[in-house]
Design a protein around this motif. Sequence first.
Motif, PDB file in Angstrom:
ATOM      1  N   GLU A  90      -7.610  19.996  -0.148  1.00 13.19           N
ATOM      2  CA  GLU A  90      -6.428  19.685  -0.324  1.00 13.19           C
ATOM      3  C   GLU A  90      -5.635  18.584  -0.284  1.00 13.19           C
ATOM      4  O   GLU A  90      -4.684  17.793  -1.082  1.00 13.19           O
ATOM      5  N   ASP A  91      -5.864  17.744   0.592  1.00 15.97           N
ATOM      6  CA  ASP A  91      -5.568  16.264   1.035  1.00 15.97           C
ATOM      7  C   ASP A  91      -6.045  15.453  -0.303  1.00 15.97           C
ATOM      8  O   ASP A  91      -5.419  14.722  -0.631  1.00 15.97           O
ATOM      9  N   LYS A  93      -6.487  16.242  -3.134  1.00 14.93           N
ATOM     10  CA  LYS A  93      -5.749  16.501  -4.501  1.00 14.93           C
ATOM     11  C   LYS A  93      -4.307  15.750  -4.269  1.00 14.93           C
ATOM     12  O   LYS A  93      -3.967  15.200  -5.364  1.00 14.93           O
ATOM     13  N   LYS A  94      -3.508  15.756  -3.167  1.00 13.07           N
ATOM     14  CA  LYS A  94      -2.435  15.048  -3.117  1.00 13.07           C
ATOM     15  C   LYS A  94      -2.697  13.433  -2.980  1.00 13.07           C
ATOM     16  O   LYS A  94      -2.066  12.814  -3.640  1.00 13.07           O
ATOM     17  N   ALA A  97      -3.149  12.752  -6.705  1.00 12.58           N
ATOM     18  CA  ALA A  97      -1.560  12.797  -7.198  1.00 12.58           C
ATOM     19  C   ALA A  97      -0.755  11.388  -6.900  1.00 12.58           C
ATOM     20  O   ALA A  97      -0.360  10.578  -7.714  1.00 12.58           O
ATOM     21  N   GLY A  98      -1.314  10.706  -5.601  1.00 16.35           N
ATOM     22  CA  GLY A  98      -0.731   9.659  -5.433  1.00 16.35           C
ATOM     23  C   GLY A  98      -1.131   8.223  -5.998  1.00 16.35           C
ATOM     24  O   GLY A  98      -0.789   7.339  -6.382  1.00 16.35           O
ATOM     25  N   VAL A 242      -1.288  10.284   2.628  1.00 15.78           N
ATOM     26  CA  VAL A 242      -1.750  11.824   3.306  1.00 15.78           C
ATOM     27  C   VAL A 242      -2.405  12.009   4.497  1.00 15.78           C
ATOM     28  O   VAL A 242      -2.149  12.902   5.081  1.00 15.78           O
TER      29      VAL A 242
END
Length: 386
Positions: A90-91, A93-94, A97-98, A242
């Motif tokens: 999940e990190d 994925k973030k 996006a960043g 993140v």
Amino acid sequence: MKQVIGTERKPIKLWLDDIEEGALDQAKNLANLPFAFKHIPIMPDSHQGYGMPIGSILATKDVVVPNAVGVDVGCGMCAMPTGLEHIETEDLKKIMAGIRARIPLGMKWHDERQDESLMPEGAEELDIVGRGYVKACKQVGTLGGGNHFIEIQKGDDGKIWIMIHSGSRNLGAKVAAHYNHLAKRLNERYFSSVERKVDLAFLPIETPEANAYIKEMDYCIAFALANRKLMIQRVAEAMKEVVGEFETGEIINKSHNFAAWENHFGENVLVHRKGATPAFEGELGMIPGSQGSHSYIVRGLGNPESFKSCSHGAGRKLGRKQAIRSLDLEAEKSKLDALGVLHAVRNKSDLDESVSAYKDIETVMQNQTDLAEIVVRLSPLAVVKG
């Protein structure tokens, strides 16, 4: 080395068994150039390119050949280890996006000029570079398209790594096109014995045109490095946003599209590498696979037979149009999903960068054990493509 072809003016030394016909024809064109030095090494990732096979080396003494460097002057890779040992999905994925928010992909540029302190000095003294400088200030820190990538990887050394493959963007393309066209015109004017159809026009090294090309090429190499370094910095920023602060190691940088003066077999020669990585004894470099296979940090063995070079990647097995036409989208996505990779294959048009479009990296590595030794094996965690 797997085989030697001795039917041409100079020998062709191959580190693969399965060279495609088009690439072999281009290798023979290289071997028959009147100014080719010693022999033509063909790396295990080699495939057909424009004029010269990707994954090949041409050494000369008296000329420079712009198309033996190619259109993406200074294209190469950077890799950097981090102090991280794990990142949750999940990190990741973030973080992806960043990265996309910070780094323009494909044909996109920054809207504003980036800090000029990031740019190599001396652009105002150069013709094509000088004309393209303002645009280049908006392109530094951008990925480009094709096989360029940003990967977050897990090494068998326990570390999370960042690897980036990119080049000199539009700046290098303009320099390459200008000087290749100029070389063609000059070769025709002076009735060169190098046929136009082989697309290997040259500039005699003592001419003003050759001197100008080498200076502009060197600028593009420096710009390509600045481009990769800024992207690594911004990928690290996206990660820290993140997961918090972490240490970073030294950046490993290697260009694989360039020409440089080197000493081989007791003579100073201009070594053109087109999709080939320098592998001088003890030097670190990187050999990436596809986005669904291992990549490698390697240490060069300084093999003189390859002009101290190794492959620059896995190498294409299918042409881009062929891959898009023939591969199954869901099957390729399933391969990557099964590996747990956050990948970049979403649409039919992405199949040119799918796993099956590339050669098997393990075979490629096995074919060059005399060129480079493995230091770290890297597994892909998340991939951004142009």
